[in-house]
Design an enzyme around this catalytic site. Structure first.
Site, short mmCIF file in Angstrom:
data_model
loop_
_atom_site.label_atom_id
_atom_site.label_comp_id
_atom_site.label_asym_id
_atom_site.label_seq_id
_atom_site.Cartn_x
_atom_site.Cartn_y
_atom_site.Cartn_z
N ARG A 214 0.94 8.38 6.41
CA ARG A 214 0.06 7.51 7.19
C ARG A 214 -1.38 8.02 7.15
O ARG A 214 -2.32 7.24 7.10
CB ARG A 214 0.55 7.38 8.63
CG ARG A 214 -0.16 6.23 9.34
CD ARG A 214 0.71 5.54 10.35
NE ARG A 214 1.83 4.82 9.83
CZ ARG A 214 1.78 3.59 9.31
NH1 ARG A 214 0.65 2.93 9.23
NH2 ARG A 214 2.87 3.02 8.88
N SER B 56 0.83 -1.20 0.00
CA SER B 56 0.00 0.00 0.00
C SER B 56 0.87 1.26 0.00
O SER B 56 0.63 2.20 -0.76
CB SER B 56 -0.93 -0.01 1.21
OG SER B 56 -1.75 1.13 1.21
N HIS C 194 -2.66 7.06 3.76
CA HIS C 194 -2.87 5.61 3.78
C HIS C 194 -4.18 5.26 4.48
O HIS C 194 -4.92 4.39 4.03
CB HIS C 194 -1.69 4.94 4.48
CG HIS C 194 -1.82 3.48 4.69
ND1 HIS C 194 -2.15 2.94 5.91
CD2 HIS C 194 -1.69 2.44 3.84
CE1 HIS C 194 -2.20 1.62 5.80
NE2 HIS C 194 -1.92 1.29 4.57
#
Length: 197
Positions: A35, A12, A38
């Protein structure tokens, strides 16, 4: 202690970096941006988030030295996987001119005092209440979501001068707020290879 990163997470992040060049960000800012993106699969956070690397470095040090982490709702707490958190929402009550979320912030501050990291991903009124206190936070992750008060509360956070991670738009939420804190938790205290997400 190093995290074991699942192959799906590695892939990912590889795909994220193939679609968006984050190499120009300083290390902690890059960790937070990646993050958060994500967690939401939303590349627009790269230009929407607002933070300062120096403030993140101080917050990172405080976090790894054991500073308490306070969250506005249990959904944020559930997303913070490697650290106990303080959430007083169950004990809070609404009153005239005071939402339950705001009262929970008051109760949490009474419990932890100054120097905590505050992670607000749901309630703009929680963030607004925090700004009225003399909380001297190590960091405020202020990413509440919504059409009423969210963007305004985040603008007020930036104007307050407190060390913060925020964003300009109305979007946010528990998952992205937890992700921002996790970025600091997961980031090593000393430099390690980039593969250690």
């Amino acid at each position: 202690m190093n995290r074991v990163v699942h192959p799906i997470e590695q892939e990912s992040f590889r795909r994220l970096r193939a679609r968006l060049d984050t190499s120009h960000f300083p290390p902690l800012t890059r960790a937070v941006v990646e993050r958060v993106i994500h967690s939401a699969a939303d590349l627009e956070y790269a230009s929407d988030l607002v933070m300062d690397e120096g403030e993140l470095a101080k917050a990172h040090a405080a976090l790894h030295a054991g500073a308490p982490v306070v969250v506005d709702v249990e959904m944020v707490a559930a997303g913070i996987t490697r650290r106990p958190t303080v959430c007083r929402l169950k004990d809070a009550v609404a009153g005239p001119g005071l939402t339950r979320s705001a009262h929970a912030v008051r109760l949490a501050y009474e419990e932890v005092g100054p120097g905590a990291l505050w992670v607000i991903g749901c309630a703009p009124t929680a963030l607004e209440e925090l700004l009225t206190l003399d909380a001297s936070p190590a960091l405020v992750v202020g990413l509440p979501v919504g059409f009423v008060g969210a963007a305004e509360s985040k603008a007020a956070l930036r104007e307050s001068g407190l060390p913060a991670v925020s964003n300009v738009s109305e979007k946010g939420g528990s998952a992205v707020a937890a992700a921002a804190l996790n970025a600091l938790l997961y980031h090593p205290a000393s430099p390690e290879p980039e593969e250690n997400l």
